[in-house]
Write an enzyme that holds these catalytic residues in place. Sequence first.
Site, PDB file in Angstrom:
ATOM      1  N   HIS A 207       0.854  -1.172   0.000  1.00  0.00           N
ATOM      2  CA  HIS A 207       0.000   0.000   0.000  1.00  0.00           C
ATOM      3  C   HIS A 207       0.893   1.226   0.000  1.00  0.00           C
ATOM      4  O   HIS A 207       0.826   2.062   0.891  1.00  0.00           O
ATOM      5  CB  HIS A 207      -0.940  -0.021   1.212  1.00  0.00           C
TER       6      HIS A 207
HETATM    7  C1  LIG Z   1       0.056  -9.336  -1.783  1.00  0.00           C
HETATM    8  C2  LIG Z   1      -0.771  -8.112  -2.031  1.00  0.00           C
HETATM    9  C3  LIG Z   1      -1.991  -7.973  -1.395  1.00  0.00           C
HETATM   10  C4  LIG Z   1      -2.769  -6.833  -1.606  1.00  0.00           C
HETATM   11  N1  LIG Z   1      -3.979  -6.775  -1.004  1.00  0.00           N
HETATM   12  C5  LIG Z   1      -4.775  -5.701  -1.191  1.00  0.00           C
HETATM   13  C6  LIG Z   1      -6.062  -5.644  -0.605  1.00  0.00           C
HETATM   14  O1  LIG Z   1      -6.516  -6.596   0.057  1.00  0.00           O
HETATM   15  N2  LIG Z   1      -6.818  -4.549  -0.788  1.00  0.00           N
HETATM   16  C7  LIG Z   1      -6.366  -3.493  -1.520  1.00  0.00           C
HETATM   17  O2  LIG Z   1      -7.091  -2.513  -1.632  1.00  0.00           O
HETATM   18  N3  LIG Z   1      -5.154  -3.529  -2.130  1.00  0.00           N
HETATM   19  C8  LIG Z   1      -4.350  -4.611  -1.981  1.00  0.00           C
HETATM   20  N4  LIG Z   1      -3.129  -4.670  -2.613  1.00  0.00           N
HETATM   21  C9  LIG Z   1      -2.710  -3.527  -3.435  1.00  0.00           C
HETATM   22  C10 LIG Z   1      -3.293  -3.577  -4.851  1.00  0.00           C
HETATM   23  O3  LIG Z   1      -2.817  -4.719  -5.504  1.00  0.00           O
HETATM   24  C11 LIG Z   1      -2.874  -2.323  -5.609  1.00  0.00           C
HETATM   25  O4  LIG Z   1      -3.380  -1.191  -4.924  1.00  0.00           O
HETATM   26  C12 LIG Z   1      -3.412  -2.260  -7.036  1.00  0.00           C
HETATM   27  O5  LIG Z   1      -3.076  -3.383  -7.774  1.00  0.00           O
HETATM   28  C13 LIG Z   1      -2.862  -0.998  -7.701  1.00  0.00           C
HETATM   29  O6  LIG Z   1      -3.266  -0.902  -9.048  1.00  0.00           O
HETATM   30  P1  LIG Z   1      -2.290  -0.238 -10.107  1.00  0.00           P
HETATM   31  O7  LIG Z   1      -2.969  -0.275 -11.408  1.00  0.00           O
HETATM   32  O8  LIG Z   1      -1.836   1.063  -9.577  1.00  0.00           O
HETATM   33  O9  LIG Z   1      -1.003  -1.180 -10.113  1.00  0.00           O
HETATM   34  P2  LIG Z   1      -0.889  -2.699 -10.605  1.00  0.00           P
HETATM   35  O10 LIG Z   1      -2.191  -3.374 -10.517  1.00  0.00           O
HETATM   36  O11 LIG Z   1       0.247  -3.316  -9.918  1.00  0.00           O
HETATM   37  O12 LIG Z   1      -0.496  -2.551 -12.145  1.00  0.00           O
HETATM   38  C14 LIG Z   1       0.687  -1.898 -12.562  1.00  0.00           C
HETATM   39  C15 LIG Z   1       1.234  -2.579 -13.798  1.00  0.00           C
HETATM   40  O13 LIG Z   1       2.185  -1.730 -14.442  1.00  0.00           O
HETATM   41  C16 LIG Z   1       3.261  -2.495 -14.928  1.00  0.00           C
HETATM   42  N5  LIG Z   1       4.438  -1.628 -15.075  1.00  0.00           N
HETATM   43  C17 LIG Z   1       5.167  -1.065 -14.082  1.00  0.00           C
HETATM   44  N6  LIG Z   1       6.174  -0.324 -14.586  1.00  0.00           N
HETATM   45  C18 LIG Z   1       6.079  -0.423 -15.937  1.00  0.00           C
HETATM   46  C19 LIG Z   1       6.841   0.117 -17.002  1.00  0.00           C
HETATM   47  N7  LIG Z   1       7.896   0.912 -16.784  1.00  0.00           N
HETATM   48  N8  LIG Z   1       6.497  -0.205 -18.278  1.00  0.00           N
HETATM   49  C20 LIG Z   1       5.428  -1.011 -18.528  1.00  0.00           C
HETATM   50  N9  LIG Z   1       4.669  -1.539 -17.535  1.00  0.00           N
HETATM   51  C21 LIG Z   1       4.984  -1.251 -16.259  1.00  0.00           C
HETATM   52  C22 LIG Z   1       3.418  -3.570 -13.870  1.00  0.00           C
HETATM   53  O14 LIG Z   1       4.147  -4.684 -14.373  1.00  0.00           O
HETATM   54  C23 LIG Z   1       1.978  -3.869 -13.502  1.00  0.00           C
HETATM   55  O15 LIG Z   1       1.453  -4.913 -14.295  1.00  0.00           O
HETATM   56  C24 LIG Z   1      -2.313  -5.790  -2.442  1.00  0.00           C
HETATM   57  C25 LIG Z   1      -1.087  -5.938  -3.092  1.00  0.00           C
HETATM   58  C26 LIG Z   1      -0.329  -7.087  -2.900  1.00  0.00           C
HETATM   59  C27 LIG Z   1       0.954  -7.224  -3.619  1.00  0.00           C
END
Ligand SMILES: Cc1cc2nc3c(=O)[nH]c(=O)nc-3n(C[C@H](O)[C@H](O)[C@H](O)COP(=O)(O)OP(=O)(O)OC[C@H]3O[C@@H](n4cnc5c(N)ncnc54)[C@H](O)[C@@H]3O)c2cc1C
Lengths: 589, 243
Positions: free
Chosen positions: A515
Site C-alpha cells: 500500500h
Molecule cells: C500481496 C498483495 C496484497 C494486496 N492486497 C490488497 C487488498 O486486500 N486490498 C487493496 O485494496 N489492495 C491490496 N493490494 C494492493 C493492490 O494490488 C494495488 O493497490 C493495485 O493493484 C494498484 O493498481 P495499479 O494499477 O496502480 O497497479 P498494478 O495493478 O500493480 O499494475 C501496474 C502494472 O504496471 C506495470 N508496469 C510497471 N512499470 C512499468 C513500465 N515501466 N512499463 C510497462 N509496464 C509497467 C506492472 O508490471 C503492472 O502490471 C495488495 C497488493 C499485494 C501485492
Amino acid sequence: MAKQQPRVDAVIVGLGWTGSIMGMELTEAGLNVLALERGADRTNEDFAYPKPADELEYGIRHTMMQKPKQAAVTIRRDLNERALPQRKLGAFLPGDGVGGAGAHWTGVLIRPTPTDLQLKSFADQAFGKGVLQDDMQIQDFGVTWDELEPHFTFFEKVCGQSGTTGNLNGEIQPGGDPFEGPRSEPYPLPALQDTQNTEMFDKAAKQLGYHPFPNPSANVSRAWTNPYGMQLGPCNYCGFCSRYGCLNYSKASPQTCILNALKQRSNFAYRTNANVTRVELAPDGKTATGVTYIDEHGEEVFQPADMVVLASYALNNVRLMLNSGIGAPYDPVARTGVVGRNYAYQIGGGIHMYFDDIEFNPFATAGATGRMFNDFSPGNFDSAQYGFIGGAKMHSSQASGTPIKTPLPKTAPKWGQGYKDALRKHYGHHMKLSMTGSVMSYRSNMLDLDPTWKDPYGMPLLRMTFDWKQNEHRLSAFMRDRLREIADVLKPDYRDESFNLEGSHFKVTSYVSTHNVGGAAMGTDPSTSAINRYLQSWDVHNVFVPGGNAFPQNFQANPTDLIGALTYWSAKKIREEYLKNPGPLMAQS
Amino acid sequence: MSQPDNTSRRAFLRNTFTLIPTVGLAGGVSLTAKAAEAPPNLSDYQPAFFKSDEWAFLLAACDRLIPGESEGKGPGALDTNVPIFIDRQMDSPYGHAERWYMQGPFVLDGSPDLGFQYPYTPRDVYQKGIALTQAYCQKQYGKRFEQLDAATRDQVLQALEANQVDFAALGETQKLEASEFFSSLLENTKEGYLADPIHGGNKHMASWKMLGFPGARASYRDWVDQHNVDYPLGPVSLTGERG
Ligand SMILES: Cc1cc2nc3c(=O)[nH]c(=O)nc-3n(C[C@H](O)[C@H](O)[C@H](O)COP(=O)(O)OP(=O)(O)OC[C@H]3O[C@@H](n4cnc5c(N)ncnc54)[C@H](O)[C@@H]3O)c2cc1C
Ligand code: SF4
C-alpha cells in the site's frame, strides 16, 4: 535511432487495475488505445487448478511480482542515511505482468470515509495548534465523497464486492459499518462466510462496545456477472489467495473482471515485455509526444501517442515522471517541487494469540476473510488527547493457512526437536488481532531518483526516504492498548505482539504491505500537488497518472477501492471534457 | 555418527506409511495432474550443485535443524528429503538470484534493516558459508562438521545463529555474516520441509500430515462454516499424490 511504431490516440503504461480501467473507458470513448506492459502476458488459464496452490512458488519466491533486477528501489530512513538498493523483495510486493498486483492481491475492497478525503480540513477544525508534528504536510484530496460515490459504486460492481451494508443513503443498517460514508446502493453481494476467528472477534468486539462488520471483499461470495458481462464464480475458500492468482474465477482482478471484455474491442491492443523507460515531451515541455520502451528483444522503441496514461503502480508512476522531467522534483530542504512529495505508506501491528483447544482450520479461508471495526477512524474518536491524528482499522483476518508461513510463539524454539513440537502444537490453533493504520505525510518522507544505482536500461532507480514518525508510533501504542483489551476478553493460552512503537524504524526486509501511496499527489494547488484533482499532470496536460500515487497521505485501510474510483472519476472528466478540448482541466492559479 | 543412517530412515518411512491411514480424495476435488513419480531415496540421490563434502555438511546440518523420530515425534529433514530440495533450489531462479538486483556498487556497511548487500547469490552463500563453517570446526575441534557428535553440531549451529563465528576472521571479505548464512540455511530447510513435494522435499507430505494441512486441496466451500472441528481429510499434492 529508436525504432518507431505507428501513432495511437492513447498509450497506457502498465496493464494492472488502473490500466485496465482506463483501457475500458478510453476505448469506450472511441479512442485507439495501446497498453504497454513490462511483464509477461497472463490469462485466467495460467491460474488453472492446481497450479496456484504452491506456497513456495508464489507465496515465498514471489514469482508473479516485480523483479528487483528490472526495477529495484533504493531505500533510506532519513535524508542523511545512505540509501541502499532493496536487492530482493521484502516490505512491499509490486506486481509484474498483465493484471499487475491486481492479479495476486488479497481483495479487501474498502472505501475511505468522507473525512479521510478531507483530512486537512478535519485537522484544522479538530486539532489545536501545536498538537500535531510540525513537519507533517497532510492535505485534502481535492475531491469529495459525493463526487466519488458513483465511482465507488461502479467499481464495486465491477468487482462483485461482497459485504454488509452499513449506511444506505444516510440510513444506518444492522450488521454493517455504522461509520461508513453513505452509499447510494447496497453492497452488490452478501458477505463471505465467517470463520472461527471472525466469530470470536465479533463477539469480543461487541462485548467491548465496538461495531464489527465483515471485511468488505472482492473475493465474491456468490456467482456474479459484472457490468462488463464478465462472470465470477463463488469463492471456494481455497486458502491460496493473497499473493496467488485465483484458481476459481472468484477474486476480482483485471483478468476476471475486465480484460476479456477489453480484449474484444477492436480499438484496443496491448504488448507485453514492453518496459517503458520514459515519456517523451515536445520541445516546449508542455505536452507528451509518446513513450519510449524496451521491447522483448532489448530494442528501444518509440511509441507516439496523443495522450499518455501512467498506470504502472504508485512507485513506478513517480519514477517515470521523474525520469521524464514531468513536473518539478520535490526538494525537502528548499521545500520546493512536487514530484516525490507526500510519499506515505501503511502501518501494521498485531497480537498473535494461540489457543491450545480451538481448531481454526486456517487453510479453509478466502484472502479477505475477517471482521473489522472502524470505531477508530478519524472523527470517530478523540485522538487529539493522545497527540496523534489518523486511525486504524481493527480486525481479525485470516488470509491463509499455508504451512511455511505458520506463526509460532516468540518463545518457541526456532529449530531442533522443539521447533517440530511447536509446529505440531500450534499449527491451526492461532488467530491474530490486527491494526492497519493510517500514515501521514511528512516533509522528509519522499521519493526521488537515486544518484548511484541504475536499472539494466541505464535509468536511475527510484530512491525512497521513509520512516515511521512519532505520530504513527503514538497511534500504534494507542491501538495496541485497545487490541490488548480484546485479547483479554478472548483469553488465549499464549500471546505475543509486534507493533511499531517509539524508537522503531522502517525495515525493508519483512513484509509490511503493498500500500505504497503518494509521491505524485492530487490536489487543487499546483505548489503542493503533482497532478490536479482529475489526475492530470499540472505541467504536461496530456499525461494522466491514476494510482495510489494520488493520495496526499494514507488512510487506515486498503487503497484499491479508492484507486479504482479515482481512475473512473478521472476517465469521466477525460471523456466528457478533455477529449473535446485537450488542455489543462484546471487553471494553474 | 558420521553419516546419517539411511537404512534405518527407510525403515522409519515404511513404518509411517502403515501408521498413518491414507484417506481417499474428497468428492469435488479433481486433480488434473498425473500422479507423481516416486520421490528418490536420499541415499541414492546424486546432488547436482553441492560437492560431496558440501553435501555431507548439508545432511549433517539439516539433521540437527529438524531431527528425525529418534529425538521425538514427527518426521525429520532427512526423512523428508530436505537436502534434495535445497540442492534443486540451487538451480532455480532463486539459487541464481535471477530476479534480484545484483548490480554494484555493493555498500557493505549499511544497516541490516536495509536488506542484504553482499554480492552473493544463494549458491555463493552456501559455498562460502559451508567452507567458512568447516574452517571454524577444524580450528575449534580439529574435525569436519559432519564428524562432530550431535551435541557439538548443535553448539556450532548455535554459534552461527548468534553470529559468534567470525567469518571475517576466517577470510570472508564481503561481509557475509555467520548469522546470515545460518538464517538462509534454516529458512531453506523449513521451506523444504513444508513446501509441496513437487519441489523435492516434504517426501510423501509427511510434514503436512503431522500438521493437519490438507495441501493442494484448495476447495473448502463446504467446510468453512464448520467451526472448531478437526478437518478429516489427508493432504493431496500438486502432482496428485494422496496422503
Ligand atoms: C500481496 C498483495 C496484497 C494486496 N492486497 C490488497 C487488498 O486486500 N486490498 C487493496 O485494496 N489492495 C491490496 N493490494 C494492493 C493492490 O494490488 C494495488 O493497490 C493495485 O493493484 C494498484 O493498481 P495499479 O494499477 O496502480 O497497479 P498494478 O495493478 O500493480 O499494475 C501496474 C502494472 O504496471 C506495470 N508496469 C510497471 N512499470 C512499468 C513500465 N515501466 N512499463 C510497462 N509496464 C509497467 C506492472 O508490471 C503492472 O502490471 C495488495 C497488493 C499485494 C501485492
Ligand atoms: S480464496 Fe476464493 S477468491 Fe481467493 S483465490 Fe481462492 S477461490 Fe479465489
